[in-house]
Write a protein that holds these residues in place. Sequence first.
Motif, PDB file in Angstrom:
ATOM      1  N   ARG A 193      -2.687  -0.637   4.801  1.00  0.00           N
ATOM      2  CA  ARG A 193      -2.131  -1.848   5.403  1.00  0.00           C
ATOM      3  C   ARG A 193      -0.691  -1.671   5.867  1.00  0.00           C
ATOM      4  O   ARG A 193      -0.305  -2.213   6.912  1.00  0.00           O
ATOM      5  CB  ARG A 193      -2.216  -3.007   4.404  1.00  0.00           C
ATOM      6  CG  ARG A 193      -1.748  -4.330   4.980  1.00  0.00           C
ATOM      7  CD  ARG A 193      -2.066  -5.503   4.090  1.00  0.00           C
ATOM      8  NE  ARG A 193      -1.637  -6.751   4.707  1.00  0.00           N
ATOM      9  CZ  ARG A 193      -1.712  -7.940   4.132  1.00  0.00           C
ATOM     10  NH1 ARG A 193      -2.232  -8.054   2.918  1.00  0.00           N
ATOM     11  NH2 ARG A 193      -1.292  -9.018   4.756  1.00  0.00           N
ATOM     12  N   TRP A 194       0.113  -0.914   5.106  1.00  0.00           N
ATOM     13  CA  TRP A 194       1.550  -0.884   5.383  1.00  0.00           C
ATOM     14  C   TRP A 194       2.115   0.503   5.696  1.00  0.00           C
ATOM     15  O   TRP A 194       3.270   0.616   6.100  1.00  0.00           O
ATOM     16  CB  TRP A 194       2.319  -1.490   4.214  1.00  0.00           C
ATOM     17  CG  TRP A 194       2.088  -2.968   4.078  1.00  0.00           C
ATOM     18  CD1 TRP A 194       2.398  -3.935   5.007  1.00  0.00           C
ATOM     19  CD2 TRP A 194       1.478  -3.657   2.988  1.00  0.00           C
ATOM     20  NE1 TRP A 194       2.034  -5.183   4.540  1.00  0.00           N
ATOM     21  CE2 TRP A 194       1.468  -5.045   3.298  1.00  0.00           C
ATOM     22  CE3 TRP A 194       0.958  -3.264   1.768  1.00  0.00           C
ATOM     23  CZ2 TRP A 194       0.954  -6.009   2.447  1.00  0.00           C
ATOM     24  CZ3 TRP A 194       0.439  -4.228   0.907  1.00  0.00           C
ATOM     25  CH2 TRP A 194       0.435  -5.576   1.252  1.00  0.00           C
ATOM     26  N   HIS A 195       1.319   1.556   5.513  1.00  0.00           N
ATOM     27  CA  HIS A 195       1.857   2.907   5.706  1.00  0.00           C
ATOM     28  C   HIS A 195       0.951   3.779   6.568  1.00  0.00           C
ATOM     29  O   HIS A 195       1.012   5.006   6.473  1.00  0.00           O
ATOM     30  CB  HIS A 195       2.111   3.563   4.349  1.00  0.00           C
ATOM     31  CG  HIS A 195       3.037   2.771   3.459  1.00  0.00           C
ATOM     32  ND1 HIS A 195       4.403   2.775   3.638  1.00  0.00           N
ATOM     33  CD2 HIS A 195       2.770   1.911   2.439  1.00  0.00           C
ATOM     34  CE1 HIS A 195       4.952   1.963   2.739  1.00  0.00           C
ATOM     35  NE2 HIS A 195       3.989   1.437   2.007  1.00  0.00           N
ATOM     36  N   GLY A 196       0.127   3.141   7.371  1.00  0.00           N
ATOM     37  CA  GLY A 196      -0.731   3.892   8.276  1.00  0.00           C
ATOM     38  C   GLY A 196      -1.716   4.798   7.578  1.00  0.00           C
ATOM     39  O   GLY A 196      -2.199   5.766   8.182  1.00  0.00           O
ATOM     40  N   GLY A 197      -2.021   4.510   6.316  1.00  0.00           N
ATOM     41  CA  GLY A 197      -2.961   5.331   5.565  1.00  0.00           C
ATOM     42  C   GLY A 197      -2.408   6.678   5.137  1.00  0.00           C
ATOM     43  O   GLY A 197      -3.157   7.530   4.636  1.00  0.00           O
ATOM     44  N   ASP A 198      -1.104   6.882   5.287  1.00  0.00           N
ATOM     45  CA  ASP A 198      -0.485   8.189   5.076  1.00  0.00           C
ATOM     46  C   ASP A 198       0.272   8.223   3.751  1.00  0.00           C
ATOM     47  O   ASP A 198       1.323   7.583   3.615  1.00  0.00           O
ATOM     48  CB  ASP A 198       0.478   8.476   6.233  1.00  0.00           C
ATOM     49  CG  ASP A 198       1.149   9.833   6.129  1.00  0.00           C
ATOM     50  OD1 ASP A 198       0.885  10.569   5.163  1.00  0.00           O
ATOM     51  OD2 ASP A 198       1.950  10.153   7.021  1.00  0.00           O
ATOM     52  N   PRO A 199      -0.204   8.971   2.745  1.00  0.00           N
ATOM     53  CA  PRO A 199       0.527   9.067   1.476  1.00  0.00           C
ATOM     54  C   PRO A 199       1.945   9.602   1.657  1.00  0.00           C
ATOM     55  O   PRO A 199       2.869   9.182   0.941  1.00  0.00           O
ATOM     56  CB  PRO A 199      -0.332  10.037   0.655  1.00  0.00           C
ATOM     57  CG  PRO A 199      -1.697   9.917   1.222  1.00  0.00           C
ATOM     58  CD  PRO A 199      -1.488   9.702   2.691  1.00  0.00           C
ATOM     59  N   GLY A 200       2.129  10.520   2.608  1.00  0.00           N
ATOM     60  CA  GLY A 200       3.463  11.042   2.853  1.00  0.00           C
ATOM     61  C   GLY A 200       4.416   9.966   3.348  1.00  0.00           C
ATOM     62  O   GLY A 200       5.592   9.915   2.947  1.00  0.00           O
TER      63      GLY A 200
END
Length: 320
Positions: free
Chosen positions: A185-192
């Motif tokens: 929702r808030w980080h584009g699906g990117d853990p990095g």
Amino acid sequence: MQYAVFDRPAVTIYDLPQPTMPGQDGQTVSAIGDQGLYGQSCQVLEDAGEMVRVRTFYGYPGYAARDSLRFLTREQMQAYLAAPAVMAARTADLLSCPQVAGIPLLTVERGARLRLAPCAEKPDGWTRVLLADGRAAWVWDRSLEPLCWEEDAVFTQREGLPFDDALAQALGVEPGQLVRRALDRWHGGDPGAFRRALCETARKYLGAQYRWGGRAGSGLDCSGLVSSVYMQNGVLIYRNAQIKPGWPMRSIPREKMRPGDALYFPGHIALYLGEGLYIHSTGAAASGGVVYNSLDPASGIYRADLDQKLTAVGTVLGCI
């Protein structure tokens, strides 16, 4: 169940139904355990007398002064949380008009929840928001950030139910999906991107004074800092300095720590920034606030007393 929003810039939440308690050596000390920031929500567990027993939307129980709360029914709270909202990004004046000479109606702290107000024409550089009592106010655009957390657990928390289960139940997902939901929702699906955002958010508190039980930019303690940083990036962790079952933090080996992970010491917590560097709010006399320190013995800001007492490294990304 009754609900409330915090109606002061930073509402003290006490661990006892009184503001002080006996301390060591006969000293009287504060019974503060946490702070509820303006516009954030809580359950009302007991409503008797001037001290009201509450539980914050992120699961911290305690007592708050009645006159610091604005009470809402469930229906009112649902409408309140459903309204578009933003977060105060710093100490911010809420003014009567979009002018620097506007009358200050309230000054809020970083992390305050502000609903957006209808506005037929938006003056350049200003945003119209609603106070908790419904009045409109104006705030600098630069004093705002997107609001990136969910308070739905305020409706489902109950004794004996793990916090993650309560939030997942409110959102209609499985508990194991909560962190992934926040990343998507808030980080584009990117853990990095999530890790970088955690580190960037933590740095915004650099230099803030240490305040026992605090969560505000004007003063916060070690777990107030780390839990606020995670909250502002969509993940709600346990408010105190420990890895507690029922919240998303999981222990990993020290050699696997990465930027954005939490460092746990006896009664203390910090946020790891990478390359041995970490940020924390410390009550040590030499700093008395949010500072950088290092796990590298060769660094000039190395603290052997903490390095040697590191008990755990925590991550919310173990299954991502």
